[in-house]
Design a protein around this motif. Sequence first.
Motif, PDB file in Angstrom:
ATOM      1  N   TYR A   8      21.143  41.426  15.812  1.00 35.18           N
ATOM      2  CA  TYR A   8      20.225  41.724  14.710  1.00 35.18           C
ATOM      3  C   TYR A   8      18.835  41.960  15.296  1.00 35.18           C
ATOM      4  N   LEU A   9      18.478  41.134  16.256  1.00 36.24           N
ATOM      5  CA  LEU A   9      17.255  41.274  17.038  1.00 36.24           C
ATOM      6  C   LEU A   9      17.692  41.114  18.497  1.00 36.24           C
ATOM      7  N   GLU A  10      17.602  42.185  19.256  1.00 32.79           N
ATOM      8  CA  GLU A  10      18.147  42.252  20.611  1.00 32.79           C
ATOM      9  C   GLU A  10      17.876  40.984  21.435  1.00 32.79           C
ATOM     10  N   ASN A  11      18.969  40.399  21.928  1.00 34.28           N
ATOM     11  CA  ASN A  11      18.944  39.215  22.796  1.00 34.28           C
ATOM     12  C   ASN A  11      18.304  37.980  22.169  1.00 34.28           C
ATOM     13  N   ARG A  12      18.133  37.977  20.860  1.00 33.56           N
ATOM     14  CA  ARG A  12      17.496  36.830  20.195  1.00 33.56           C
ATOM     15  C   ARG A  12      18.278  36.327  18.972  1.00 33.56           C
ATOM     16  N   VAL A  13      18.733  37.265  18.123  1.00 34.99           N
ATOM     17  CA  VAL A  13      19.395  36.884  16.868  1.00 34.99           C
ATOM     18  C   VAL A  13      20.691  37.680  16.727  1.00 34.99           C
ATOM     19  N   LEU A  14      21.794  36.970  16.539  1.00 32.02           N
ATOM     20  CA  LEU A  14      23.094  37.594  16.318  1.00 32.02           C
ATOM     21  C   LEU A  14      23.396  37.666  14.827  1.00 32.02           C
ATOM     22  N   LEU A  15      24.051  38.738  14.424  1.00 35.67           N
ATOM     23  CA  LEU A  15      24.495  38.906  13.044  1.00 35.67           C
ATOM     24  C   LEU A  15      26.015  38.931  13.039  1.00 35.67           C
ATOM     25  N   TYR A  37      28.052  37.584  24.390  1.00 37.30           N
ATOM     26  CA  TYR A  37      26.692  37.950  23.976  1.00 37.30           C
ATOM     27  C   TYR A  37      25.684  36.942  24.538  1.00 37.30           C
ATOM     28  N   PHE A  38      26.018  35.668  24.490  1.00 33.20           N
ATOM     29  CA  PHE A  38      25.128  34.645  25.049  1.00 33.20           C
ATOM     30  C   PHE A  38      24.879  34.903  26.536  1.00 33.20           C
ATOM     31  N   ALA A  39      25.926  35.285  27.254  1.00 31.76           N
ATOM     32  CA  ALA A  39      25.806  35.530  28.690  1.00 31.76           C
ATOM     33  C   ALA A  39      24.896  36.726  28.985  1.00 31.76           C
ATOM     34  N   GLN A  40      24.784  37.666  28.044  1.00 29.27           N
ATOM     35  CA  GLN A  40      23.937  38.847  28.221  1.00 29.27           C
ATOM     36  C   GLN A  40      22.456  38.529  28.058  1.00 29.27           C
ATOM     37  N   SER A  41      22.143  37.465  27.385  1.00 31.89           N
ATOM     38  CA  SER A  41      20.765  37.168  27.028  1.00 31.89           C
ATOM     39  C   SER A  41      20.163  36.094  27.937  1.00 31.89           C
ATOM     40  N   ASP A  42      18.886  36.292  28.252  1.00 30.78           N
ATOM     41  CA  ASP A  42      18.177  35.276  29.016  1.00 30.78           C
ATOM     42  C   ASP A  42      17.276  34.421  28.114  1.00 30.78           C
ATOM     43  N   ALA A  43      17.409  34.604  26.803  1.00 28.93           N
ATOM     44  CA  ALA A  43      16.605  33.835  25.843  1.00 28.93           C
ATOM     45  C   ALA A  43      17.033  32.364  25.884  1.00 28.93           C
ATOM     46  N   PRO A  44      16.073  31.452  25.738  1.00 28.51           N
ATOM     47  CA  PRO A  44      16.429  30.031  25.738  1.00 28.51           C
ATOM     48  C   PRO A  44      17.272  29.637  24.527  1.00 28.51           C
ATOM     49  N   GLN A  45      17.043  30.322  23.403  1.00 27.12           N
ATOM     50  CA  GLN A  45      17.839  30.065  22.202  1.00 27.12           C
ATOM     51  C   GLN A  45      18.224  31.392  21.549  1.00 27.12           C
ATOM     52  N   ILE A  46      19.451  31.430  21.060  1.00 27.30           N
ATOM     53  CA  ILE A  46      19.938  32.577  20.308  1.00 27.30           C
ATOM     54  C   ILE A  46      20.312  32.066  18.923  1.00 27.30           C
ATOM     55  N   HIS A  47      19.726  32.672  17.915  1.00 21.41           N
ATOM     56  CA  HIS A  47      19.965  32.259  16.538  1.00 21.41           C
ATOM     57  C   HIS A  47      21.054  33.140  15.934  1.00 21.41           C
ATOM     58  N   MET A  48      21.652  32.673  14.850  1.00 21.81           N
ATOM     59  CA  MET A  48      22.776  33.389  14.267  1.00 21.81           C
ATOM     60  C   MET A  48      22.626  33.473  12.747  1.00 21.81           C
ATOM     61  N   ILE A  49      22.859  34.676  12.232  1.00 16.09           N
ATOM     62  CA  ILE A  49      22.937  34.897  10.787  1.00 16.09           C
ATOM     63  C   ILE A  49      24.399  35.209  10.486  1.00 16.09           C
ATOM     64  N   ILE A  50      24.983  34.455   9.576  1.00  9.56           N
ATOM     65  CA  ILE A  50      26.383  34.672   9.198  1.00  9.56           C
ATOM     66  C   ILE A  50      26.411  35.158   7.753  1.00  9.56           C
ATOM     67  N   ASP A  51      26.837  36.402   7.567  1.00  4.98           N
ATOM     68  CA  ASP A  51      26.893  37.023   6.241  1.00  4.98           C
ATOM     69  C   ASP A  51      28.322  36.935   5.712  1.00  4.98           C
ATOM     70  N   THR A  52      28.509  36.148   4.666  1.00  6.87           N
ATOM     71  CA  THR A  52      29.841  35.961   4.084  1.00  6.87           C
ATOM     72  C   THR A  52      29.949  36.569   2.689  1.00  6.87           C
ATOM     73  N   THR A  53      29.048  37.493   2.354  1.00  2.00           N
ATOM     74  CA  THR A  53      29.039  38.043   0.997  1.00  2.00           C
ATOM     75  C   THR A  53      30.302  38.833   0.662  1.00  2.00           C
ATOM     76  N   LYS A  54      30.997  39.381   1.679  1.00  2.00           N
ATOM     77  CA  LYS A  54      32.190  40.187   1.421  1.00  2.00           C
ATOM     78  C   LYS A  54      33.465  39.543   1.921  1.00  2.00           C
ATOM     79  N   ASP A  55      33.393  38.316   2.397  1.00  2.00           N
ATOM     80  CA  ASP A  55      34.589  37.740   3.009  1.00  2.00           C
ATOM     81  C   ASP A  55      35.571  37.215   1.981  1.00  2.00           C
ATOM     82  N   LYS A  56      36.806  37.079   2.436  1.00  2.00           N
ATOM     83  CA  LYS A  56      37.880  36.550   1.597  1.00  2.00           C
ATOM     84  C   LYS A  56      38.573  35.401   2.309  1.00  2.00           C
ATOM     85  N   PHE A  57      37.908  34.841   3.305  1.00  2.00           N
ATOM     86  CA  PHE A  57      38.533  33.801   4.113  1.00  2.00           C
ATOM     87  C   PHE A  57      37.487  32.838   4.634  1.00  2.00           C
ATOM     88  N   ALA A  58      37.766  31.586   4.510  1.00  2.00           N
ATOM     89  CA  ALA A  58      36.952  30.564   5.174  1.00  2.00           C
ATOM     90  C   ALA A  58      37.827  29.987   6.272  1.00  2.00           C
TER      91      ALA A  58
END
Length: 103
Positions: A8-15, A37-58
Amino acid sequence: MPLHLSWYLENRVLLVVNEGESTDQDMFELDKLTLEYFAQSDAPQIHMIIDTTKDKFAPSAKAVTQVKFAKHPQMGWTVLIGATNAFERFVFVIGSNFFNVRS
């Protein structure tokens, strides 16, 4: 795989977007890809956004507790969007508590 992962934001936030019916195996594949993806980034922390608006499975609680990315040293904050299913929210809270994830 209905679970899609991208920067979502290169090497910082995953979507993570779930666009359909997925299985626990899809969750394990997402785990492996997330670690790549974590291995590609040299950022100390990588944040994650999880979008479940269309999912049918937990994912099952067992699958959630077996993912490795949640314990990764670079794992930052996690934001869950669109979780209207009570069980899905419950699994997310259990997983967050199990891994001591910031959410």
